[in-house]
Design an enzyme around this catalytic site. Structure first.
Site, mmCIF file in Angstrom:
data_model
loop_
_atom_site.group_PDB
_atom_site.id
_atom_site.type_symbol
_atom_site.label_atom_id
_atom_site.label_comp_id
_atom_site.label_asym_id
_atom_site.label_seq_id
_atom_site.Cartn_x
_atom_site.Cartn_y
_atom_site.Cartn_z
ATOM 1 N N HIS A 129 0.870 -1.175 0.000
ATOM 2 C CA HIS A 129 0.000 0.000 0.000
ATOM 3 C C HIS A 129 0.910 1.229 0.000
ATOM 4 O O HIS A 129 2.023 1.175 0.517
ATOM 5 C CB HIS A 129 -0.834 -0.053 1.286
ATOM 6 C CG HIS A 129 -1.932 0.959 1.376
ATOM 7 N ND1 HIS A 129 -1.698 2.265 1.723
ATOM 8 C CD2 HIS A 129 -3.269 0.846 1.193
ATOM 9 C CE1 HIS A 129 -2.868 2.920 1.755
ATOM 10 N NE2 HIS A 129 -3.826 2.085 1.434
ATOM 11 N N ASP A 148 2.803 -4.980 8.160
ATOM 12 C CA ASP A 148 1.615 -4.139 8.041
ATOM 13 C C ASP A 148 0.392 -5.049 8.158
ATOM 14 O O ASP A 148 0.059 -5.788 7.236
ATOM 15 C CB ASP A 148 1.656 -3.407 6.689
ATOM 16 C CG ASP A 148 0.383 -2.611 6.400
ATOM 17 O OD1 ASP A 148 -0.542 -2.631 7.249
ATOM 18 O OD2 ASP A 148 0.315 -1.995 5.329
ATOM 19 N N GLN A 184 -4.682 -5.335 6.970
ATOM 20 C CA GLN A 184 -5.671 -6.213 6.326
ATOM 21 C C GLN A 184 -5.706 -7.618 6.935
ATOM 22 O O GLN A 184 -6.423 -8.478 6.439
ATOM 23 C CB GLN A 184 -5.384 -6.315 4.820
ATOM 24 C CG GLN A 184 -5.489 -5.001 4.072
ATOM 25 C CD GLN A 184 -6.911 -4.469 3.997
ATOM 26 O OE1 GLN A 184 -7.896 -5.214 4.113
ATOM 27 N NE2 GLN A 184 -7.053 -3.170 3.807
ATOM 28 N N LYS A 239 -10.512 -0.616 10.753
ATOM 29 C CA LYS A 239 -10.652 -1.798 9.899
ATOM 30 C C LYS A 239 -10.946 -3.054 10.728
ATOM 31 O O LYS A 239 -11.209 -4.115 10.176
ATOM 32 C CB LYS A 239 -9.377 -2.010 9.083
ATOM 33 C CG LYS A 239 -9.173 -0.967 7.981
ATOM 34 C CD LYS A 239 -8.045 -1.395 7.074
ATOM 35 C CE LYS A 239 -7.387 -0.253 6.348
ATOM 36 N NZ LYS A 239 -8.165 0.330 5.257
ATOM 37 N N CYS A 294 -4.851 2.599 -3.626
ATOM 38 C CA CYS A 294 -3.592 3.102 -3.042
ATOM 39 C C CYS A 294 -2.425 2.146 -3.279
ATOM 40 O O CYS A 294 -1.528 2.019 -2.443
ATOM 41 C CB CYS A 294 -3.736 3.385 -1.542
ATOM 42 S SG CYS A 294 -4.902 4.689 -1.192
#
Lengths: 141, 411
Positions: free
Chosen positions: B128, B205, B208, B231, B369
């Site tokens: 991202h 990261d 997600q 999220k 993104c």
């Protein structure tokens, strides 16, 4: 010849028959397919308006005191809405393009496409249309 | 709560707890398939937000009065809830941030201060923008080199190429756990072993992944793990950076201000201990407390069952989409979850997204993104459906019919 306001009213009238969103968009898609396209050699970077979602090319000129627009976009719905904008603003004087209140967009329920968050290049396109009109006002003054 | 006492996973019951799902959009029942962008909030989180501002609102860590102490207790309790959820060793390792982006920027600035010219940072081609741009900025600032490990056409990291780029100059590997655009699950545990073997640290990261699977930062052996609260069924504007204590201790503060100090004079300031060293100013107190509630909610779920359900849902959608002529799935990794991205020949993703919206279906269109990833696949963007545990097969069926209708209109 219709005034800018009459052209807006005509479009509002055309959209009144649709009570379903999908019918409305079917019509916009058809308009997109009919959009008089910008000449290929005019699809240059200086005429490109980059949106986050889709790109728009716009050519704006003044002929005999009237503004002429041709355009293209990579998304068909964007093209359809451009078709409507050009129908309203084409052949108008720079002064009336610069002053134009394009209220029909809101009335027919497409204001989301001209909101800054949509980032499909349409808002920037309208700004560029008006900017070109303003520049031509200055030139005439 | 131990594994044995988890509630059985029943979608109908879960959905009841998310009021935002019960609404009409353009006179159609909302189908929310934009969970990769943000998740809806369960009633317990909404109630907690209301409760905080109606009753407990006070500034934390400094007040002697009852309300301040109450707010401080709740805020610090949330930190411990999150610590336990991701299996961190200490609550001091849980730093509240604004979100995943903020966490990455914190590391890029603060860990970045420990690096020197010639050092390298290794990322992957599926990151991202949030996990690209902060490193580019750091590289410019400190004269470092950014390396990018390539992916194959299925959207999987090419491990052999990653290995070639990893070397003794690599000081940090920054990699997404799950690609927001492709759904690819990266082998982060394996990458951590590789990074550590050359003396590099690894940042994962988790923006997600946190909402889709059990996370154990100790087992993963990552040095940093970041995610966003919104999220994972919590509020916007709050997120978490997990970092190993020894490493966080070595890093200088990111921002200066209140709460992060121990003693201030005009000549010299000493900094507060972890985690406060990295939490300057009044934090998003309500956000932290309510994120804790979101994790309490998640703690009651059997995440393995959730992960299995979401994977089946995404596969079901993908298999049906795959039957459409001219439609190509973008991201076909063997290990993949929760996300289905696709393009249709001669049709712009924006057009499909707009028509789906008018049928009450929320998806994401565009580059998500991840512009370098779009360049790699040579596409302007995709239509992305991203699922959460509250989505159903019935919704997928309606979505598939709506995609078909949209394609027919746009052909």
């Amino acid at each position: 010849m219709m005034t800018l306001e009459e052209k807006q009213q005509e479009i509002i009238g055309e959209f009144q028959i649709f009570d379903d969103w999908m019918d409305k968009y079917e019509y916009i898609i058809d308009l997109g397919k009919e959009l008089p396209l910008i000449d290929k050699d005019k699809k240059t970077d200086d005429r490109l308006i980059r949106g986050c979602q889709s790109n728009v090319w716009l050519d704006a000129t003044v002929e005999n005191g009237k503004m002429k627009f041709t355009s293209d976009a990579d998304a068909i719905i964007t093209k359809g809405i451009i078709g409507l904008l050009i129908r309203v603003l084409n052949n108008e004087t720079p002064e009336s393009v610069a002053k134009a209140d394009l209220h029909f967009i809101k009335t027919i329920g497409l204001q989301e496409h001209l909101s800054p968050t949509r980032a499909n290049g349409l808002l920037s396109m309208v700004q560029k249309m008006k900017m070109t009109a303003l520049l031509n006002l200055d030139n005439n003054a | 709560m131990t594994e044995g006492t988890k509630k059985p996973f029943i979608v109908r019951e879960i959905r009841q707890q998310f009021p935002a799902l019960r609404q009409l959009i353009y006179d159609k029942n909302l189908i929310y398939f934009d969970n990769g962008a943000t998740s809806q909030k369960p009633q317990v989180v909404l109630d907690a937000i209301n409760m905080y501002y109606s009753k407990d609102n006070a500034n934390i860590h400094r007040g002697v009065h009852f309300m301040s102490q109450q707010a401080t207790t709740e805020y610090e309790k949330a930190r411990v809830t999150i610590q336990n959820y991701i299996h961190a060793k200490k609550s001091e390792e849980i730093i509240f941030t604004k979100g995943a982006t903020d966490g990455i920027n914190l590391v890029a600035f603060s860990f970045g201060e420990l690096l020197s010219a010639g050092d390298e940072i290794l990322i992957t081609a599926m990151e991202h923008h949030s996990n690209i741009v902060p490193w580019q900025m750091l590289c410019q600032r400190k004269n470092l080199t950014l390396r990018v490990a390539p992916i194959n056409k299925k959207g999987e990291l090419i491990i052999e190429e990653f290995d070639k780029l990893l070397n003794s100059k690599t000081k940090l590997v920054a990699v997404t756990h799950i690609s927001n655009t492709l759904g690819t699950i990266n082998p982060v545990k394996e990458l951590a072993v590789k990074a550590h073997a050359v003396g590099a640290k690894i940042l994962v990261d988790g923006a997600q992944s946190i909402q889709h699977m059990s996370i154990d930062v100790v087992d993963m052996d990552c040095d940093f793990f970041v995610f966003s609260g919104h999220k994972v069924f919590g509020p916007t504007g709050i997120g978490v950076l997990y970092g190993k204590e020894a490493l966080l201790d070595k890093m200088p503060p990111y921002q200066g201000g209140g709460d992060m100090i121990s003693r201030v004079t005009f000549e010299h300031t000493t900094y507060n201990e972890l985690p406060f060293k990295f939490e300057a100013g009044t934090p998003h107190i309500a956000g932290g407390i309510c994120l804790g509630k979101a994790f309490e909610f998640l703690s009651e779920l059997d995440m393995d069952a959730v992960q299995k359900y979401e994977k089946e849902l995404a596969e079901y959608a993908q298999d049906m989409l795959d039957t459409f002529e001219g439609l190509a799935i973008i991201g076909e990794a063997k290990k993949k979850t929760s996300v289905v991205s696709f393009v249709v020949e001669n049709i712009h993703p924006f057009d499909i997204g707009t028509l789906l919206d008018k049928q009450g279906i929320a998806v994401r269109t565009g580059h998500h993104c991840t512009q370098p990833l779009m360049d790699f696949f040579q596409i302007p963007g995709t239509v992305r459906a991203s699922f959460a545990f509250y989505n159903t097969r019935e919704e997928v069926d309606i979505f598939i019919a709506a995609v078909e209708k949209s394609i027919n209109m746009l052909k």
